[in-house]
Motif scaffolding. Sequence first.
Motif, PDB file in Angstrom:
ATOM      1  N   ALA A   1      40.772  46.361  27.542  1.00 17.69           N
ATOM      2  CA  ALA A   1      41.028  45.064  26.688  1.00 17.69           C
ATOM      3  C   ALA A   1      41.845  46.327  25.530  1.00 17.69           C
ATOM      4  CB  ALA A   1      39.864  45.298  25.762  1.00 17.69           C
ATOM      5  N   VAL A   2      41.228  47.887  25.771  1.00 22.53           N
ATOM      6  CA  VAL A   2      42.585  48.614  25.143  1.00 22.53           C
ATOM      7  C   VAL A   2      43.734  48.277  24.975  1.00 22.53           C
ATOM      8  CG1 VAL A   2      40.517  49.678  24.258  1.00 22.53           C
ATOM      9  CG2 VAL A   2      41.857  50.940  26.487  1.00 22.53           C
ATOM     10  N   GLU A   3      43.765  48.873  26.538  1.00 25.34           N
ATOM     11  CA  GLU A   3      45.580  48.710  27.180  1.00 25.34           C
ATOM     12  C   GLU A   3      46.287  47.463  27.048  1.00 25.34           C
ATOM     13  OE1 GLU A   3      44.986  50.305  31.118  1.00 25.34           O
ATOM     14  OE2 GLU A   3      44.479  52.207  30.337  1.00 25.34           O
ATOM     15  N   ARG A   4      45.600  46.115  26.811  1.00 22.44           N
ATOM     16  CA  ARG A   4      46.441  45.509  27.558  1.00 22.44           C
ATOM     17  C   ARG A   4      45.881  43.777  26.610  1.00 22.44           C
ATOM     18  NH1 ARG A   4      45.725  47.011  33.227  1.00 22.44           N
ATOM     19  NH2 ARG A   4      47.606  47.762  33.363  1.00 22.44           N
ATOM     20  N   LEU A   5      45.101  43.915  25.386  1.00 24.03           N
ATOM     21  CA  LEU A   5      44.696  42.334  24.803  1.00 24.03           C
ATOM     22  C   LEU A   5      45.049  42.813  23.499  1.00 24.03           C
ATOM     23  CD1 LEU A   5      41.238  41.465  25.787  1.00 24.03           C
ATOM     24  CD2 LEU A   5      43.121  41.210  26.540  1.00 24.03           C
ATOM     25  N   ASN A   6      45.319  41.828  22.372  1.00 21.35           N
ATOM     26  CA  ASN A   6      45.994  41.159  20.844  1.00 21.35           C
ATOM     27  C   ASN A   6      44.991  41.158  20.515  1.00 21.35           C
ATOM     28  OD1 ASN A   6      48.544  43.187  21.541  1.00 21.35           O
ATOM     29  ND2 ASN A   6      49.104  41.087  22.787  1.00 21.35           N
ATOM     30  N   PRO A   7      44.835  40.687  19.718  1.00 23.43           N
ATOM     31  CA  PRO A   7      44.117  40.498  18.791  1.00 23.43           C
ATOM     32  C   PRO A   7      43.596  38.780  18.917  1.00 23.43           C
ATOM     33  CG  PRO A   7      45.186  41.671  17.189  1.00 23.43           C
ATOM     34  CD  PRO A   7      45.116  42.050  18.524  1.00 23.43           C
ATOM     35  N   ASN A   8      44.994  38.490  19.222  1.00 26.65           N
ATOM     36  CA  ASN A   8      44.839  36.469  18.883  1.00 26.65           C
ATOM     37  C   ASN A   8      44.169  36.283  21.370  1.00 26.65           C
ATOM     38  OD1 ASN A   8      44.669  36.293  16.284  1.00 26.65           O
ATOM     39  ND2 ASN A   8      46.591  35.701  16.119  1.00 26.65           N
ATOM     40  N   ASP A   9      44.591  37.520  21.512  1.00 24.49           N
ATOM     41  CA  ASP A   9      44.198  37.165  22.792  1.00 24.49           C
ATOM     42  C   ASP A   9      42.680  36.876  23.426  1.00 24.49           C
ATOM     43  OD1 ASP A   9      46.552  37.586  23.726  1.00 24.49           O
ATOM     44  OD2 ASP A   9      46.077  39.454  24.250  1.00 24.49           O
ATOM     45  N   PRO A  10      42.045  36.135  24.629  1.00 24.10           N
ATOM     46  CA  PRO A  10      40.327  35.630  24.415  1.00 24.10           C
ATOM     47  C   PRO A  10      40.315  37.079  25.070  1.00 24.10           C
ATOM     48  CG  PRO A  10      42.248  34.820  25.965  1.00 24.10           C
ATOM     49  CD  PRO A  10      42.842  34.864  24.690  1.00 24.10           C
ATOM     50  N   PRO A  11      38.696  36.794  24.992  1.00 19.94           N
ATOM     51  CA  PRO A  11      37.698  38.527  25.337  1.00 19.94           C
ATOM     52  C   PRO A  11      38.000  37.889  27.062  1.00 19.94           C
ATOM     53  CG  PRO A  11      36.806  36.506  24.817  1.00 19.94           C
ATOM     54  CD  PRO A  11      37.801  35.595  24.510  1.00 19.94           C
ATOM     55  N   VAL A  12      37.981  40.081  27.462  1.00 19.28           N
ATOM     56  CA  VAL A  12      37.898  40.494  28.796  1.00 19.28           C
ATOM     57  C   VAL A  12      36.752  40.189  29.099  1.00 19.28           C
ATOM     58  CG1 VAL A  12      37.567  42.401  28.882  1.00 19.28           C
ATOM     59  CG2 VAL A  12      38.366  41.750  30.869  1.00 19.28           C
ATOM     60  N   SER A  13      36.426  39.170  30.430  1.00 19.15           N
ATOM     61  CA  SER A  13      34.303  39.385  30.476  1.00 19.15           C
ATOM     62  C   SER A  13      34.155  40.090  32.182  1.00 19.15           C
ATOM     63  CB  SER A  13      34.452  37.932  30.553  1.00 19.15           C
ATOM     64  OG  SER A  13      34.309  36.932  29.731  1.00 19.15           O
ATOM     65  N   TRP A  14      33.139  39.955  32.451  1.00 21.77           N
ATOM     66  CA  TRP A  14      32.739  40.603  33.955  1.00 21.77           C
ATOM     67  C   TRP A  14      30.966  40.332  33.762  1.00 21.77           C
ATOM     68  CZ3 TRP A  14      28.136  43.696  33.508  1.00 21.77           C
ATOM     69  CH2 TRP A  14      27.764  44.753  32.429  1.00 21.77           C
ATOM     70  N   TYR A  15      30.621  40.268  34.556  1.00 22.05           N
ATOM     71  CA  TYR A  15      29.493  40.227  35.146  1.00 22.05           C
ATOM     72  C   TYR A  15      29.193  40.601  37.136  1.00 22.05           C
ATOM     73  CZ  TYR A  15      24.942  37.727  36.762  1.00 22.05           C
ATOM     74  OH  TYR A  15      24.008  37.254  37.352  1.00 22.05           O
ATOM     75  N   GLU A  16      28.092  41.549  36.278  1.00 18.40           N
ATOM     76  CA  GLU A  16      27.975  42.219  38.364  1.00 18.40           C
ATOM     77  C   GLU A  16      25.973  42.116  37.598  1.00 18.40           C
ATOM     78  OE1 GLU A  16      27.775  43.827  41.289  1.00 18.40           O
ATOM     79  OE2 GLU A  16      29.530  43.172  40.688  1.00 18.40           O
ATOM     80  N   ASN A  17      25.451  41.819  39.068  1.00 24.51           N
ATOM     81  CA  ASN A  17      23.932  42.035  39.238  1.00 24.51           C
ATOM     82  C   ASN A  17      23.128  41.952  37.959  1.00 24.51           C
ATOM     83  OD1 ASN A  17      24.231  43.062  41.574  1.00 24.51           O
ATOM     84  ND2 ASN A  17      24.950  44.982  41.255  1.00 24.51           N
ATOM     85  N   ASN A  18      22.975  40.440  37.510  1.00 22.30           N
ATOM     86  CA  ASN A  18      22.192  39.837  36.576  1.00 22.30           C
ATOM     87  C   ASN A  18      22.528  40.470  34.903  1.00 22.30           C
ATOM     88  OD1 ASN A  18      21.306  38.266  37.915  1.00 22.30           O
ATOM     89  ND2 ASN A  18      19.350  39.491  38.670  1.00 22.30           N
ATOM     90  N   ALA A  19      23.173  41.408  34.787  1.00 20.58           N
ATOM     91  CA  ALA A  19      24.116  41.912  33.849  1.00 20.58           C
ATOM     92  C   ALA A  19      26.088  41.493  33.366  1.00 20.58           C
ATOM     93  CB  ALA A  19      24.145  43.225  33.741  1.00 20.58           C
ATOM     94  N   SER A  20      25.554  41.015  32.091  1.00 15.07           N
ATOM     95  CA  SER A  20      27.218  40.662  31.582  1.00 15.07           C
ATOM     96  C   SER A  20      27.696  41.283  30.727  1.00 15.07           C
ATOM     97  CB  SER A  20      27.329  38.860  31.642  1.00 15.07           C
ATOM     98  OG  SER A  20      26.893  38.514  30.949  1.00 15.07           O
ATOM     99  N   GLY A  21      28.959  40.523  30.066  1.00 18.50           N
ATOM    100  CA  GLY A  21      29.123  41.276  28.704  1.00 18.50           C
ATOM    101  C   GLY A  21      31.490  40.953  28.818  1.00 18.50           C
ATOM    102  N   SER A  22      31.650  40.948  27.553  1.00 17.69           N
ATOM    103  CA  SER A  22      32.818  40.969  27.090  1.00 17.69           C
ATOM    104  C   SER A  22      33.368  41.518  25.887  1.00 17.69           C
ATOM    105  CB  SER A  22      33.324  39.152  26.608  1.00 17.69           C
ATOM    106  OG  SER A  22      32.697  38.670  25.569  1.00 17.69           O
ATOM    107  N   VAL A  23      34.969  42.102  25.871  1.00 19.68           N
ATOM    108  CA  VAL A  23      35.539  42.527  25.130  1.00 19.68           C
ATOM    109  C   VAL A  23      36.380  41.656  24.360  1.00 19.68           C
ATOM    110  CG1 VAL A  23      36.383  44.790  24.698  1.00 19.68           C
ATOM    111  CG2 VAL A  23      34.225  45.162  26.555  1.00 19.68           C
TER     112      VAL A  23
END
Length: 124
Positions: free
Chosen positions: A56-78
Amino acid sequence: MVLIASNCLASDFHEPRYYNADGRTESVRFLQQTFGYFNTLDKEQKRKYYGSIQFAVERLNPNDPPVSWYENNASGSVSVLYAENITAGFCKKLLIDTIAYGVQKQLLVKGCVNEADNNWSWYQ
Protein backbone atom coordinates in the motif's frame (compact mmCIF):
# COMPACT_ATOMS: atom_id res chain seq x y z
CA MET A 1 -0.65 9.42 14.98
CA VAL A 2 -2.97 6.44 15.28
CA LEU A 3 -6.66 6.90 15.82
CA ILE A 4 -8.03 3.91 17.62
CA ALA A 5 -11.28 2.43 16.34
CA SER A 6 -11.32 -0.70 18.52
CA ASN A 7 -9.65 -2.20 21.56
CA CYS A 8 -6.01 -1.59 20.75
CA LEU A 9 -2.90 0.18 21.89
CA ALA A 10 -0.53 2.31 19.85
CA SER A 11 1.89 -0.63 19.71
CA ASP A 12 -0.82 -2.69 17.97
CA PHE A 13 0.33 -1.37 14.61
CA HIS A 14 3.57 -3.37 14.91
CA GLU A 15 2.22 -6.29 16.97
CA PRO A 16 -1.58 -6.49 16.59
CA ARG A 17 -3.45 -8.10 19.47
CA TYR A 18 -7.05 -9.28 19.26
CA TYR A 19 -9.43 -9.27 22.18
CA ASN A 20 -12.85 -7.98 23.10
CA ALA A 21 -13.29 -6.13 26.35
CA ASP A 22 -17.06 -5.98 26.24
CA GLY A 23 -17.91 -8.16 29.23
CA ARG A 24 -20.73 -7.09 31.53
CA THR A 25 -18.61 -6.97 34.66
CA GLU A 26 -15.20 -5.51 35.38
CA SER A 27 -13.77 -8.94 36.21
CA VAL A 28 -14.95 -10.40 32.87
CA ARG A 29 -13.46 -7.45 30.96
CA PHE A 30 -10.19 -7.90 32.89
CA LEU A 31 -10.00 -11.60 31.95
CA GLN A 32 -10.84 -10.85 28.30
CA GLN A 33 -8.01 -8.32 28.10
CA THR A 34 -5.53 -10.42 30.08
CA PHE A 35 -5.92 -13.62 28.07
CA GLY A 36 -6.70 -11.85 24.80
CA TYR A 37 -3.37 -10.04 25.05
CA PHE A 38 -1.74 -13.22 23.73
CA ASN A 39 -4.02 -13.41 20.67
CA THR A 40 -1.60 -12.26 17.98
CA LEU A 41 -1.11 -13.11 14.33
CA ASP A 42 0.97 -16.19 13.53
CA LYS A 43 4.10 -16.01 11.36
CA GLU A 44 2.31 -16.37 8.00
CA GLN A 45 -0.48 -13.99 9.00
CA LYS A 46 2.11 -11.38 10.01
CA ARG A 47 3.90 -11.83 6.70
CA LYS A 48 0.65 -11.08 4.84
CA TYR A 49 -0.23 -8.21 7.21
CA TYR A 50 3.13 -6.46 6.79
CA GLY A 51 3.22 -7.28 3.07
CA SER A 52 -0.13 -5.57 2.50
CA ILE A 53 1.08 -2.46 4.36
CA GLN A 54 4.29 -2.37 2.34
CA PHE A 55 2.42 -2.79 -0.94
CA ALA A 56 0.00 0.00 0.00
CA VAL A 57 2.68 2.55 0.91
CA GLU A 58 4.81 1.73 -2.11
CA ARG A 59 2.17 1.36 -4.83
CA LEU A 60 -1.35 2.49 -3.90
CA ASN A 61 -2.86 5.94 -4.39
CA PRO A 62 -5.85 7.35 -2.49
CA ASN A 63 -8.44 6.33 -5.12
CA ASP A 64 -7.11 2.80 -5.61
CA PRO A 65 -9.00 -0.20 -4.20
CA PRO A 66 -7.55 -1.62 -0.97
CA VAL A 67 -5.02 -4.44 -0.94
CA SER A 68 -6.49 -7.47 0.86
CA TRP A 69 -5.06 -10.59 2.43
CA TYR A 70 -6.32 -13.84 4.02
CA GLU A 71 -4.36 -16.47 5.92
CA ASN A 72 -5.43 -19.16 8.43
CA ASN A 73 -8.74 -17.63 9.55
CA ALA A 74 -7.39 -14.08 9.72
CA SER A 75 -7.84 -11.41 7.08
CA GLY A 76 -7.34 -7.76 6.44
CA SER A 77 -7.12 -4.90 4.02
CA VAL A 78 -5.11 -1.70 3.71
CA SER A 79 -6.37 1.46 2.01
CA VAL A 80 -4.57 4.71 1.32
CA LEU A 81 -6.76 7.57 2.57
CA TYR A 82 -4.52 10.39 1.40
CA ALA A 83 -1.02 11.13 0.18
CA GLU A 84 0.98 14.33 0.45
CA ASN A 85 4.36 15.52 -0.73
CA ILE A 86 6.81 16.74 1.89
CA THR A 87 10.21 18.38 1.51
CA ALA A 88 12.28 15.19 1.39
CA GLY A 89 9.66 12.69 0.19
CA PHE A 90 6.00 11.93 0.77
CA CYS A 91 3.51 10.71 3.39
CA LYS A 92 0.52 8.39 3.15
CA LYS A 93 -2.25 7.89 5.67
CA LEU A 94 -3.42 4.27 5.80
CA LEU A 95 -6.56 2.60 7.07
CA ILE A 96 -5.58 -0.89 8.25
CA ASP A 97 -8.56 -3.18 8.82
CA THR A 98 -7.98 -6.69 10.21
CA ILE A 99 -10.03 -9.54 11.65
CA ALA A 100 -8.54 -12.34 13.77
CA TYR A 101 -9.89 -14.43 16.66
CA GLY A 102 -13.34 -13.10 15.78
CA VAL A 103 -12.28 -9.53 16.61
CA GLN A 104 -12.16 -6.70 14.08
CA LYS A 105 -9.58 -3.89 14.41
CA GLN A 106 -9.20 -0.69 12.49
CA LEU A 107 -6.09 1.45 12.76
CA LEU A 108 -5.17 4.73 11.12
CA VAL A 109 -1.44 5.27 10.67
CA LYS A 110 0.65 7.77 8.76
CA GLY A 111 3.88 6.71 7.08
CA CYS A 112 6.39 9.20 5.68
CA VAL A 113 9.41 8.33 3.55
CA ASN A 114 12.61 10.33 3.28
CA GLU A 115 13.57 9.69 -0.33
CA ALA A 116 17.18 10.74 0.28
CA ASP A 117 17.85 7.61 2.37
CA ASN A 118 14.63 5.65 1.68
CA ASN A 119 13.76 5.40 5.40
CA TRP A 120 10.16 5.28 6.57
CA SER A 121 8.87 6.96 9.72
CA TRP A 122 5.53 5.90 11.23
CA TYR A 123 3.28 8.19 13.23
CA GLN A 124 0.72 6.79 15.61
